[in-house]
Scaffold this motif. Sequence first.
Motif, mmCIF file in Angstrom:
data_model
loop_
_atom_site.group_PDB
_atom_site.id
_atom_site.type_symbol
_atom_site.label_atom_id
_atom_site.label_comp_id
_atom_site.label_asym_id
_atom_site.label_seq_id
_atom_site.Cartn_x
_atom_site.Cartn_y
_atom_site.Cartn_z
ATOM 1 N N TYR A 177 44.430 -1.824 -44.616
ATOM 2 C CA TYR A 177 45.676 -1.066 -44.652
ATOM 3 C C TYR A 177 45.440 0.334 -45.226
ATOM 4 O O TYR A 177 46.020 1.316 -44.757
ATOM 5 C CB TYR A 177 46.720 -1.804 -45.477
ATOM 6 C CG TYR A 177 47.980 -1.006 -45.711
ATOM 7 C CD1 TYR A 177 48.991 -0.979 -44.753
ATOM 8 C CD2 TYR A 177 48.147 -0.252 -46.880
ATOM 9 C CE1 TYR A 177 50.146 -0.224 -44.961
ATOM 10 C CE2 TYR A 177 49.288 0.493 -47.085
ATOM 11 C CZ TYR A 177 50.281 0.509 -46.122
ATOM 12 O OH TYR A 177 51.424 1.261 -46.314
ATOM 13 N N ASP A 180 44.211 2.520 -42.589
ATOM 14 C CA ASP A 180 45.319 2.888 -41.702
ATOM 15 C C ASP A 180 46.181 3.990 -42.318
ATOM 16 O O ASP A 180 46.577 4.944 -41.636
ATOM 17 C CB ASP A 180 46.200 1.670 -41.419
ATOM 18 C CG ASP A 180 45.524 0.624 -40.563
ATOM 19 O OD1 ASP A 180 44.682 0.993 -39.726
ATOM 20 O OD2 ASP A 180 45.846 -0.572 -40.723
ATOM 21 N N ASP A 184 46.718 7.638 -40.792
ATOM 22 C CA ASP A 184 48.050 8.150 -40.441
ATOM 23 C C ASP A 184 48.280 9.531 -41.060
ATOM 24 O O ASP A 184 48.909 10.407 -40.440
ATOM 25 C CB ASP A 184 49.128 7.182 -40.921
ATOM 26 C CG ASP A 184 49.201 5.918 -40.084
ATOM 27 O OD1 ASP A 184 48.627 5.903 -38.972
ATOM 28 O OD2 ASP A 184 49.828 4.937 -40.541
ATOM 29 N N VAL A 203 38.841 3.089 -38.704
ATOM 30 C CA VAL A 203 39.808 3.561 -37.714
ATOM 31 C C VAL A 203 39.164 4.732 -37.001
ATOM 32 O O VAL A 203 38.590 5.621 -37.631
ATOM 33 C CB VAL A 203 41.135 3.991 -38.364
ATOM 34 C CG1 VAL A 203 41.998 4.744 -37.359
ATOM 35 C CG2 VAL A 203 41.897 2.777 -38.874
ATOM 36 N N ARG A 205 39.697 7.675 -33.794
ATOM 37 C CA ARG A 205 40.641 8.354 -32.912
ATOM 38 C C ARG A 205 39.881 9.367 -32.059
ATOM 39 O O ARG A 205 38.974 10.064 -32.531
ATOM 40 C CB ARG A 205 41.720 9.073 -33.715
ATOM 41 C CG ARG A 205 42.673 8.137 -34.451
ATOM 42 C CD ARG A 205 43.612 7.427 -33.485
ATOM 43 N NE ARG A 205 44.549 6.556 -34.171
ATOM 44 C CZ ARG A 205 44.370 5.254 -34.351
ATOM 45 N NH1 ARG A 205 43.256 4.674 -33.904
ATOM 46 N NH2 ARG A 205 45.273 4.531 -34.974
ATOM 47 N N ALA A 250 40.745 0.214 -34.193
ATOM 48 C CA ALA A 250 40.212 -0.131 -35.506
ATOM 49 C C ALA A 250 39.220 -1.281 -35.361
ATOM 50 O O ALA A 250 39.332 -2.099 -34.443
ATOM 51 C CB ALA A 250 41.341 -0.530 -36.447
ATOM 52 N N PRO A 292 44.603 -2.892 -32.931
ATOM 53 C CA PRO A 292 45.295 -1.602 -33.018
ATOM 54 C C PRO A 292 45.301 -1.010 -34.421
ATOM 55 O O PRO A 292 45.314 0.211 -34.579
ATOM 56 C CB PRO A 292 46.721 -1.939 -32.555
ATOM 57 C CG PRO A 292 46.562 -3.162 -31.704
ATOM 58 C CD PRO A 292 45.455 -3.937 -32.339
ATOM 59 N N THR A 293 45.317 -1.858 -35.460
ATOM 60 C CA THR A 293 45.288 -1.370 -36.831
ATOM 61 C C THR A 293 44.160 -2.055 -37.598
ATOM 62 O O THR A 293 43.765 -3.175 -37.290
ATOM 63 C CB THR A 293 46.612 -1.636 -37.574
ATOM 64 O OG1 THR A 293 46.752 -3.039 -37.809
ATOM 65 C CG2 THR A 293 47.799 -1.111 -36.773
ATOM 66 N N CYS A 294 43.673 -1.367 -38.630
ATOM 67 C CA CYS A 294 42.575 -1.907 -39.417
ATOM 68 C C CYS A 294 43.047 -3.066 -40.294
ATOM 69 O O CYS A 294 42.274 -3.992 -40.576
ATOM 70 C CB CYS A 294 41.968 -0.808 -40.274
ATOM 71 S SG CYS A 294 40.287 -1.158 -40.825
#
Length: 364
Positions: A177, A180, A184, A203, A205, A250, A292-294
């Motif tokens: 988290y 993430d 963000d 993560v 991108r 992720a 999609p998320t760590c």
Amino acid sequence: MRTVVLLLSASLAACGPGTASSPTAFKMNGECMGTTWSAVVTLQPGEEYDDVVALIQAELDAVDAALSTWKDDSDLSRLNRASAGESVEATEHTVAVLRIADEMFDVTGGIFDPSVGPLVALWGFGGHDVERESPSADAIDAALVRIGWESIEIGDDHVVRGRDDVEVDASAVAKGYGVDAAADALLASGHAAFLLEVGGEMVLRGNNPDGVPWRVGVDDPMPPEGSDPLSPLNLAPRRPIARLSMRDGAVATSGDYRNVRRIDGRLVSHAIDPRTGYPVEHTLASATVVAPTCAVADALATAALVLGPDEGLALLERIEGVEGYLLVRTDDPSEPLAARWTAGMPERLLDGLGMDARAGARGR
């Protein structure tokens, strides 16, 4: 556990403080959550290196301050000291992490359980004693009674535990988290392409500085010949056994070979099955999860490692948007590992163990 490594072929323009006069990739790093973090970020003209480092560090520190079980004033430490039924004020980070944990508890059928701490400590994974005797059956039963994630109530700005004997440790999701949250913050500040990792959980991108997808290596779980699995050197980076091609996702890995103890003369992994109270004894060496998320990748990698090669793969197969790459121990000395994966993982595999079975296969 640092079980996923970055493989970056581009030459980074700088690795220290400065101001970019043109879009330039910089390597950054720091410390948090008892481990290290690193990032590769392209600075825009006029952007200060130190400002980006500070942005990442601040997000990670905020998550750690809320969720650490080592800090007396964290939300979780206060929750674990509170009486049953007492409302404990919680930050948005704590509420978000515990809601993710609650979802993962449901998705995994209780295999992912943040209240499993008493069992982890009972088997010696809460301290530094790497050799010990097995706990008694009575002690295991007593610890099992203290497992009870269902007693945790999560409000919009508070948390309540319904039992005095239940303690919450969100470490198996909080680190993911944190990645993430920092990612963000980078996105919100205008960064569309970067890599950010904490303790090997990542993560990613956009593309890497070479203009192609990021390449992520999966550690070989087999120890170097002649090495001591209980030595601190066991935490050192290992050669990658496979490489993934990643963009906008992720990655997290959980393995049975980093955090181990010698109990009654045999090596035991830190992965404890909350259904039985005992460390797992199957052949799954590591589970790498793309999500999609760590935070989700972090939690599901932990659950898959507990479940083992068959149930773990089945769990990852049925969750939309999630892929997995499992390394399984064999009885063949000439090929001690076999690879298995979910249906969509071959699209991400660049090379490594199992590549000869990519075409429509599920692994060797």
